[in-house]
Write an enzyme that holds these catalytic residues in place. Structure first.
Site, mmCIF file in Angstrom:
data_model
loop_
_atom_site.group_PDB
_atom_site.id
_atom_site.type_symbol
_atom_site.label_atom_id
_atom_site.label_comp_id
_atom_site.label_asym_id
_atom_site.label_seq_id
_atom_site.Cartn_x
_atom_site.Cartn_y
_atom_site.Cartn_z
ATOM 1 C CE LYS A 21 -1.873 2.099 3.528
ATOM 2 N NZ LYS A 21 -2.661 2.485 4.726
ATOM 3 C CG ASP A 45 -7.668 3.017 1.779
ATOM 4 O OD1 ASP A 45 -8.473 2.511 0.953
ATOM 5 O OD2 ASP A 45 -7.811 4.157 2.243
#
Length: 210
Positions: free
Chosen positions: A121, A139
């Site tokens: 991420k 996310d």
């Protein structure tokens, strides 16, 4: 309707309503963004933005942070949650940046994820916002929304990332992520989503199940 059609409808909706959004983390350079993103794990971007001015004032670059005292860094980032691990990772990451990359932020997934505290991420945040490379940031908002809509059917962030990357043009990965996160904060919230005012409810799997 297939997933590609659904993805295009959603992408058009996002573009029409959140055209000018940008990264919600405050930063002035790649070093600041990678630190801020690493701190954002299980912490709100608002809180991170309250912490980072003091962090960057004390440690303006990788060289300064690499030589930082652990207790001093921990005291600054304490309100971010998991602060002991985050402080340790920030210092380790900075040391690796200095030793392997001359203090600069690398531009590949492999080099980024080799840094302490940097997962896919965070790496995709850097690749998209700094280097303008393809890569979908998964996310909690993106994970929730993509499953609710029916774009994916998985809890595995890597699988979600790869499936979404097949549905969204690479040049749009970064801005799509910012727009999707804004949609998740304002409309498709984790609790009590505002389905009645959502512009894609008619094609949403979640809404159809209510």
């Amino acid at each position: 309707m297939d997933k590609q059609q659904l993805s295009q409808i959603f992408e058009n909706y996002l573009a029409g309503n959140w055209a000018d959004v940008k990264c919600s983390l405050n930063y002035e350079n790649p070093f600041q963004l990678i630190c801020a993103t690493a701190l954002s794990a299980q912490c709100t971007d608002k809180r991170v933005n309250e912490i980072t001015p003091n962090l960057f004032r004390a440690y303006p670059d990788a060289f300064a942070l690499a030589n930082a005292d652990y207790d001093s860094v921990a005291a600054i980032v304490k309100s971010a949650g998991l602060y002991q691990t985050k402080a340790k990772n920030l210092i380790s990451m900075a040391k690796a940046l200095v030793e392997r990359h001359g203090g600069e932020i690398p531009d590949t997934m492999e080099e980024l994820t080799a840094l302490a505290g940097v997962g896919r991420k965070t790496a995709n945040v850097i690749l998209g916002n700094i280097w303008h490379r393809p890569g979908v940031v998964v996310d909690t908002h993106v994970k929730r929304i993509s499953n609710r809509l029916g774009l994916v059917n998985s809890d595995d962030p890597v699988k979600i990332e790869r499936e979404l990357e097949q549905l969204i043009d690479g040049e749009n990965h970064c801005i799509w992520g910012h727009r999707c996160i804004s949609f998740g904060r304002e409309i498709c919230t984790a609790k009590s989503p505002k389905c009645t005012i959502c512009g894609v409810k008619d094609v949403c799997k979640y809404y159809a199940s209510l």
